[in-house]
Design a protein around this motif. Structure first.
Motif, mmCIF file in Angstrom:
data_model
loop_
_atom_site.group_PDB
_atom_site.id
_atom_site.type_symbol
_atom_site.label_atom_id
_atom_site.label_comp_id
_atom_site.label_asym_id
_atom_site.label_seq_id
_atom_site.Cartn_x
_atom_site.Cartn_y
_atom_site.Cartn_z
ATOM 1 N N SER A 119 0.837 -1.202 0.000
ATOM 2 C CA SER A 119 0.000 0.000 0.000
ATOM 3 C C SER A 119 0.867 1.245 0.000
ATOM 4 C CB SER A 119 -0.890 0.029 1.238
ATOM 5 O OG SER A 119 -1.684 -1.132 1.274
ATOM 6 N N LEU A 120 0.297 2.323 -0.529
ATOM 7 C CA LEU A 120 1.021 3.596 -0.537
ATOM 8 C C LEU A 120 0.608 4.479 0.620
ATOM 9 C CD1 LEU A 120 0.898 4.422 -4.354
ATOM 10 C CD2 LEU A 120 2.795 3.475 -3.041
ATOM 11 N N SER A 121 -0.538 4.186 1.225
ATOM 12 C CA SER A 121 -1.001 5.039 2.327
ATOM 13 C C SER A 121 -1.452 4.167 3.493
ATOM 14 C CB SER A 121 -2.172 5.909 1.863
ATOM 15 O OG SER A 121 -3.289 5.084 1.627
ATOM 16 N N ALA A 122 -1.431 4.770 4.678
ATOM 17 C CA ALA A 122 -1.833 4.026 5.873
ATOM 18 C C ALA A 122 -3.323 3.719 5.827
ATOM 19 C CB ALA A 122 -1.482 4.829 7.122
ATOM 20 N N SER A 123 -4.129 4.629 5.235
ATOM 21 C CA SER A 123 -5.568 4.369 5.211
ATOM 22 C C SER A 123 -5.864 3.136 4.352
ATOM 23 C CB SER A 123 -6.344 5.593 4.715
ATOM 24 O OG SER A 123 -5.846 5.971 3.467
ATOM 25 N N GLU A 124 -5.106 2.979 3.285
ATOM 26 C CA GLU A 124 -5.284 1.795 2.430
ATOM 27 C C GLU A 124 -4.917 0.518 3.198
ATOM 28 O OE1 GLU A 124 -3.143 0.292 -1.633
ATOM 29 O OE2 GLU A 124 -3.133 2.445 -1.270
ATOM 30 N N LEU A 125 -3.919 0.647 4.083
ATOM 31 C CA LEU A 125 -3.439 -0.525 4.836
ATOM 32 C C LEU A 125 -4.456 -0.957 5.892
ATOM 33 C CD1 LEU A 125 -0.707 -1.942 4.491
ATOM 34 C CD2 LEU A 125 0.036 -0.814 6.567
ATOM 35 N N ASP A 126 -5.099 0.036 6.501
ATOM 36 C CA ASP A 126 -6.189 -0.227 7.450
ATOM 37 C C ASP A 126 -5.737 -1.058 8.661
ATOM 38 O OD1 ASP A 126 -8.749 0.066 8.346
ATOM 39 O OD2 ASP A 126 -9.534 -1.691 7.279
ATOM 40 N N ILE A 127 -4.682 -0.577 9.319
ATOM 41 C CA ILE A 127 -4.292 -1.163 10.611
ATOM 42 C C ILE A 127 -4.558 -0.085 11.656
ATOM 43 C CG2 ILE A 127 -2.367 -1.998 12.020
ATOM 44 C CD1 ILE A 127 -1.074 -3.097 9.530
ATOM 45 N N PRO A 128 -5.412 -0.348 12.649
ATOM 46 C CA PRO A 128 -5.708 0.699 13.632
ATOM 47 C C PRO A 128 -4.436 1.214 14.309
ATOM 48 C CG PRO A 128 -7.199 -1.181 13.897
ATOM 49 C CD PRO A 128 -6.150 -1.599 12.903
ATOM 50 N N GLY A 129 -4.283 2.540 14.325
ATOM 51 C CA GLY A 129 -3.138 3.141 15.016
ATOM 52 C C GLY A 129 -1.922 3.378 14.136
ATOM 53 N N LEU A 130 -2.009 3.027 12.860
ATOM 54 C CA LEU A 130 -0.860 3.231 11.970
ATOM 55 C C LEU A 130 -1.112 4.460 11.095
ATOM 56 C CD1 LEU A 130 1.579 1.046 10.673
ATOM 57 C CD2 LEU A 130 0.267 1.855 8.775
ATOM 58 N N PHE A 131 -0.152 5.369 11.087
ATOM 59 C CA PHE A 131 -0.295 6.596 10.300
ATOM 60 C C PHE A 131 1.015 6.860 9.569
ATOM 61 C CE2 PHE A 131 -2.971 6.810 14.037
ATOM 62 C CZ PHE A 131 -4.208 7.113 13.491
ATOM 63 N N LEU A 132 0.902 7.419 8.370
ATOM 64 C CA LEU A 132 2.099 7.762 7.597
ATOM 65 C C LEU A 132 1.913 9.153 7.017
ATOM 66 C CD1 LEU A 132 4.813 6.767 6.293
ATOM 67 C CD2 LEU A 132 3.457 6.142 4.300
ATOM 68 N N LEU A 133 2.860 10.036 7.297
ATOM 69 C CA LEU A 133 2.837 11.366 6.685
ATOM 70 C C LEU A 133 4.007 11.482 5.726
ATOM 71 C CD1 LEU A 133 2.027 13.940 9.526
ATOM 72 C CD2 LEU A 133 0.463 12.812 7.947
#
Ligand SMILES: O=C(O)CCC(=O)C(=O)O
Ligand SMILES: [Fe+2]
Length: 344
Positions: free
Chosen positions: A113-127
């Motif tokens: 995945s390119l984004s954390a929302s696509e990955l959908d793991i609670p608590g994971l964020f990428l900026l």
């Protein structure tokens, strides 16, 4: 998504018995300033190109996969052994290729995945672009001016507190000092990170700088609950990588070796776990919190090349990460006792 591995055959390239829709092309590639899309555009004059992949780790040999054998033949006949004006005048050396099935393939077909929302793991964020290129250069210069500790395959620096790889913990009684002033602006920016309600209490006091050469990763692990608080920030600099996340069933995770440098990733024959992966570009900041921090193992595969959305991405000369954490002084009381060394 899978990267087929191909090799140059011994047969005469011109013989029709050896023809395939796949060409092995030497003397072009990213290492000599020619990108895969530029190569694909030139070969597309001869038919539909399914993909361009590195043939090996040199960056100067590629595999061009056509849909049709006739397209590969036309390209080979037109381009082999002649300077190619559309590719910087380089003389390409082209052969038909053959598959080499025994070689393991990057990512093992895991979608990245390119984004954390696509990955959908609670608590994971990428900026992305958490620091700019100038700040990245300055941070790298600062750490390069300081001594590195050599581990088996990578180099590290510790600030605030030393991290002990044998115990996977820190000695809270032995503080090395404050975090260095060259990371102050990063720490300040972290305090504005979204999704961190209790960031005011975070007061990060431990920094581990990791330098990974190409092909070196990090074995799957959960940062020890009793060693660090609930927010873990990791800034990627210099080169990219992918990070894989694994959620093992409750009750099995603690059977795994505890050192993050033990090669356990392939020794786990329990395939009963969830796997997800994310692409970490340079200058991005990853936050592990909640379930992402306490439950999911994180892992950097030992690849030189990662497959990301059908593109092959080379790791680069090195990746340097700055991991910011807060050392824990009381036992962990997280909501995930099955995964918690304080609550076992
Ligand atoms: O290199 C990274 O981004 C992660 C490092 C890490 O997981 C660790 O030091 O525990
Ligand atoms: Fe970690």
């Amino acid at each position: 998504m899978e990267l087929p591995r191909f090799s140059r055959p011994n047969q005469d390239y011109g013989s029709s018995s050896s023809s395939t829709p796949i060409l092995y092309v030497a003397n072009c590639g990213p290492a000599v300033g020619i990108s895969h899309p530029a190569i694909a555009a030139v070969f597309a004059h001869f038919g539909h190109v399914k993909g361009v992949h590195p043939a090996d780790d040199t960056g100067a040999r590629v595999i061009v996969c056509f849909s049709e054998e006739s397209s590969a033949r036309a390209a080979l006949e037109a381009l082999h052994g002649r300077p190619c004006p559309l590719l910087g005048g380089r003389t390409l050396h082209i052969r038909y290729s053959i598959t080499r099935p025994s070689i393991s393939q990057p990512n093992d077909s895991l979608s990245v995945s390119l984004s954390a929302s696509e990955l959908d793991i609670p608590g994971l964020f990428l900026l992305h672009d958490f620091v700019n290129a100038k700040e990245e250069e300055d941070l790298l210069r600062e750490v390069d001016a300081r001594p590195w500790n050599n581990l088996a395959k990578r180099r590290v620096q510790h600030y605030g507190y030393e991290f002990c790889y044998q115990t996977r913990n820190v000695n809270t009684k032995h503080q090395l000092g404050e975090l260095p002033s060259f990371v102050s602006h990063v720490v300040d920016r972290i305090s504005m990170f979204p999704n961190t309600e209790d960031i005011a209490d975070a007061s990060l006091d431990q920094l581990t700088v990791n330098e990974y050469p190409p092909g070196v990763g990090l074995s799957p692990h959960i940062d020890t609950h009793s060693a660090f608080e609930g927010l873990i920030f990791s800034l990627s600099l210099a080169g990219p990588c992918i990070m894989e996340f694994r959620r093992y069933p409750e009750g099995t995770w603690h059977k795994f070796p505890s050192s993050i440098d033990l090669k356990m990733e392939n020794s786990v024959n329990d395939s009963n776990y969830l796997r997800k992966a994310i692409y970490l570009p340079p200058r991005s900041m990853l936050l592990l919190s909640g379930e992402a921090r306490y439950v999911w193992h994180h892992y950097i595969p030992h690849h030189k090349i990662d497959m990301v959305k059908d593109s092959s991405i080379r790791r680069g000369r090195r990746r340097v990460s700055f991991t910011f954490r807060k050392v824990r002084t009381d036992p962990c009381q997280c909501k995930f006792p099955h995964y918690c060394d304080s609550q076992r």
